[in-house]
Design a protein around this motif. Structure first.
Motif, PDB file in Angstrom:
ATOM      1  N   THR A 250      -0.144  14.379  -4.620  1.00  0.00           N
ATOM      2  CA  THR A 250      -0.681  13.298  -5.446  1.00  0.00           C
ATOM      3  C   THR A 250      -1.288  12.267  -4.503  1.00  0.00           C
ATOM      4  N   TYR A 251      -2.532  11.857  -4.780  1.00  0.00           N
ATOM      5  CA  TYR A 251      -3.169  10.793  -4.007  1.00  0.00           C
ATOM      6  C   TYR A 251      -2.794   9.465  -4.649  1.00  0.00           C
ATOM      7  N   VAL A 252      -2.419   8.496  -3.824  1.00  0.00           N
ATOM      8  CA  VAL A 252      -2.074   7.166  -4.321  1.00  0.00           C
ATOM      9  C   VAL A 252      -2.930   6.151  -3.571  1.00  0.00           C
ATOM     10  N   ILE A 253      -3.612   5.301  -4.332  1.00  0.00           N
ATOM     11  CA  ILE A 253      -4.423   4.233  -3.753  1.00  0.00           C
ATOM     12  C   ILE A 253      -3.960   2.913  -4.351  1.00  0.00           C
ATOM     13  N   GLU A 254      -3.621   1.967  -3.475  1.00  0.00           N
ATOM     14  CA  GLU A 254      -3.230   0.628  -3.908  1.00  0.00           C
ATOM     15  C   GLU A 254      -4.328  -0.346  -3.495  1.00  0.00           C
ATOM     16  N   ILE A 255      -4.683  -1.224  -4.421  1.00  0.00           N
ATOM     17  CA  ILE A 255      -5.677  -2.260  -4.123  1.00  0.00           C
ATOM     18  C   ILE A 255      -5.059  -3.600  -4.493  1.00  0.00           C
ATOM     19  N   LYS A 256      -4.998  -4.496  -3.510  1.00  0.00           N
ATOM     20  CA  LYS A 256      -4.470  -5.842  -3.741  1.00  0.00           C
ATOM     21  C   LYS A 256      -5.624  -6.825  -3.692  1.00  0.00           C
ATOM     22  N   TYR A 257      -5.679  -7.694  -4.700  1.00  0.00           N
ATOM     23  CA  TYR A 257      -6.709  -8.730  -4.789  1.00  0.00           C
ATOM     24  C   TYR A 257      -6.038 -10.084  -4.662  1.00  0.00           C
ATOM     25  N   TYR A 258      -6.610 -10.933  -3.834  1.00  0.00           N
ATOM     26  CA  TYR A 258      -6.148 -12.304  -3.691  1.00  0.00           C
ATOM     27  C   TYR A 258      -7.346 -13.227  -3.927  1.00  0.00           C
TER      28      TYR A 258
END
Length: 131
Positions: free
Chosen positions: A42-50
Motif C-alpha cells: 500500500t502506498y501512503v502519502i501524507e501532506i501537511k499544510y501550514y
C-alpha cells in the motif's frame, strides 16, 4: 490537490484553525492518501499544510479590486510503503529479506517518483495562483 490524487483513499485526517488575538488565522491540515497496489503493498502519502498569520487583503488588478489572503505557507510531503504480510515477526523478516526484497525496492522507487511528480505539479499550480 485533492483532484491530483483521485486514486487514493482516506484524505483529510485533521483540520485546525486558530484565530489569533491580532485577527490573523493559523490553519493546519493533514491529508493522508492510501492506495492499495496489490495484496502486499500500500502506498501512503501524507501532506501537511501550514497557513500562518493569514489576514485578508485587497489588491488592484486593472480596474478590479481582488480579495486575497496574505500570510506564510508551508507544505510538507511524506511517503512510505506499507507492507501487508503475516503478523509473525519471524515470517515477516524472512519474507521481506529473501522473498520480496527486490519488489520492495521497486515499489519504493515508484512511490518516490509519484511524490516527486506530485510536488512538481503542486509547485506549478501554486506558481499559477501567484501570478
Amino acid at each position: 490537490l485533492h483532484d491530483a490524487l483521485p486514486i487514493y483513499d482516506d484524505f483529510e485526517k485533521y483540520y485546525e484553525e486558530v484565530i489569533l488575538s491580532s485577527g490573523a488565522k493559523n490553519t493546519f491540515m493533514l491529508w493522508v492518501g492510501k492506495k492499495k497496489v496489490d495484496s502486499y503493498f500500500t502506498y501512503v502519502i501524507e501532506i501537511k499544510y501550514y497557513f500562518l498569520a493569514v489576514t485578508p487583503m485587497e489588491t488592484q488588478k486593472g480596474d478590479k479590486k481582488i480579495k486575497l489572503a496574505k500570510g506564510d505557507f508551508d507544505m510538507r510531503f511524506k511517503s512510505y510503503l506499507q507492507i501487508n504480510v503475516p503478523n509473525s515477526k519471524f515470517l515477516r523478516g524472512l519474507y521481506e529479506r529473501y522473498l520480496i526484497r527486490e519488489r520492495i525496492e521497486e515499489h519504493k522507487i515508484q512511490l518516490y517518483d509519484k511524490v516527486m511528480k506530485l510536488q512538481d505539479e503542486t509547485k506549478a499550480y501554486l506558481g499559477i495562483l501567484a501570478e
